[in-house]
Design an enzyme around this catalytic site. Structure first.
Site, short mmCIF file in Angstrom:
data_model
loop_
_atom_site.label_atom_id
_atom_site.label_comp_id
_atom_site.label_asym_id
_atom_site.label_seq_id
_atom_site.Cartn_x
_atom_site.Cartn_y
_atom_site.Cartn_z
N GLY A 30 0.79 -1.26 -0.05
CA GLY A 30 -0.07 -0.09 0.02
C GLY A 30 0.84 1.42 -0.05
O GLY A 30 0.39 2.25 0.22
N LYS A 33 3.50 1.95 -4.75
CA LYS A 33 4.53 1.45 -5.73
C LYS A 33 3.90 1.64 -7.23
O LYS A 33 4.29 1.95 -8.19
CB LYS A 33 4.84 0.06 -5.55
CG LYS A 33 5.82 -0.10 -4.31
CD LYS A 33 6.27 -1.16 -3.84
CE LYS A 33 5.10 -2.25 -3.43
NZ LYS A 33 4.30 -2.15 -2.31
N THR A 34 2.50 0.75 -7.10
CA THR A 34 1.83 0.80 -8.43
C THR A 34 1.48 2.04 -9.17
O THR A 34 1.86 2.07 -10.16
CB THR A 34 0.55 -0.02 -8.46
OG1 THR A 34 0.89 -1.25 -7.53
CG2 THR A 34 -0.25 -0.37 -9.64
N GLN A 80 5.92 -18.25 -1.11
CA GLN A 80 7.09 -17.51 -1.25
C GLN A 80 8.15 -18.21 -2.34
O GLN A 80 8.84 -17.24 -3.23
CB GLN A 80 7.90 -17.82 0.21
CG GLN A 80 8.62 -16.46 0.65
CD GLN A 80 7.81 -15.12 0.61
OE1 GLN A 80 6.73 -15.17 1.04
NE2 GLN A 80 8.34 -14.10 -0.09
N GLU A 103 8.43 -3.21 -10.15
CA GLU A 103 7.80 -3.21 -8.79
C GLU A 103 8.21 -4.24 -8.12
O GLU A 103 8.14 -5.62 -8.32
CB GLU A 103 6.20 -3.15 -9.34
CG GLU A 103 5.35 -2.97 -8.04
CD GLU A 103 3.97 -3.04 -8.10
OE1 GLU A 103 3.45 -3.06 -9.12
OE2 GLU A 103 3.27 -2.85 -6.95
#
Ligand code: DGT
Length: 229
Positions: A30, A33-34, A80, A103
């Site tokens: 949140g 980054k996007t 992961q 990203e």
């Protein structure tokens, strides 16, 4: 999978740059980054590689992101290992432009492994296997990174943003979890006391509004990038 994703992103490898100037955008869940990297899509000389969340949500019909949050004991390690694979695919893909902006990275996946280790979400043997994979990759795979941009945020701010965007898989994510993830990112990229740094770091205030962030993005584009090979 990854090729389909690139097709959706309209990445058409015409000329291929084997060693583009590569920037990784890092920060808490949140942190923006996007939004930040989307601003780079307008530049023809930059390939924007978004995080493969869509791949994690649909692994041959299975939503692995959802399973990781719902049943971490069972799925955290598997998730992961898939994150590491998909991030490595992004690191190693040949791109059609002299600049590449990603990203996250395989390096920040390590932050989540560290947190899962601390909170005992991973069995000790699972974290050993994941870390051995990680160490082998960073030693043997060309993961050239030129710059890290760290969107540094306050956990309370990103918690609010995360609740507002209401991504279904994240409904169980607590403020405490975001505080843990923040601390590990901060120790790594701001205090620089945790893991080694794969590239120089520029820290931006990710608590700022979108408009203020855009101004930062323009400054980044003009000032931070240098010539690619
Ligand atoms: P943004 O644009 O800054 O709001 O970024 P997000 O929140 O869309 O993207 P990100 O990478 O912080 O997280 C997407 C989701 O995937 C979020 O629920 C956290 C999760 N995630 C990302 N990387 C990892 C990882 O390596 N391990 C685990 N357990 N979760 C991860």
């Amino acid at each position: 999978h990854i090729l389909k994703l690139f097709a959706r992103m309209s990445i058409i490898p015409s000329a291929v740059y084997k060693r583009p100037f590569t920037v990784c955008i890092e920060g808490n869940i949140g942190s923006g980054k996007t939004t930040f990297i989307n601003e780079f899509k307008q530049y023809n000389d930059t390939t924007v590689l978004q995080e493969p969340v869509e791949l994690w949500r649909n692994v041959s019909g299975t939503n692995l992101l959802e399973l990781m949050y719902k049943d971490p004991g069972q799925y955290a390690c598997l998730f992961q290992s898939y994150v590491q694979l998909t991030m490595l695919q992004l690191h190693t893909i040949e791109t059609p432009t002299p600049y590449k902006i990603m990203e996250r990275s395989v390096f920040s996946a390590r932050c989540f492994i560290e947190n899962m280790k601390r909170t005992k979400m991973l069995r000790p043997v699972e974290s050993v296997v994941l870390e051995e994979w990680y160490n082998w990759c960073i030693t043997n795979v060309k993961l050239k990174t030129d710059l890290i941009i760290y969107l540094r945020t306050t956990p309370e701010v990103v918690y609010k943003r995360m609740r507002e965007r209401a991504r279904e898989e994240e409904c169980s994510v607590s403020l405490e979890y975001l505080q843990q993830v923040h601390q590990i990112h901060d120790d790594w990229l701001y205090h620089r006391t945790l893991f080694s740094l794969p590239a120089p770091v520029i820290t931006l205030n990710g608590d700022k509004s979108i408009e203020e962030m855009f101004a930062e993005v323009r400054k980044c584009k003009e000032g931070f990038f240098t010539k690619a090979d």
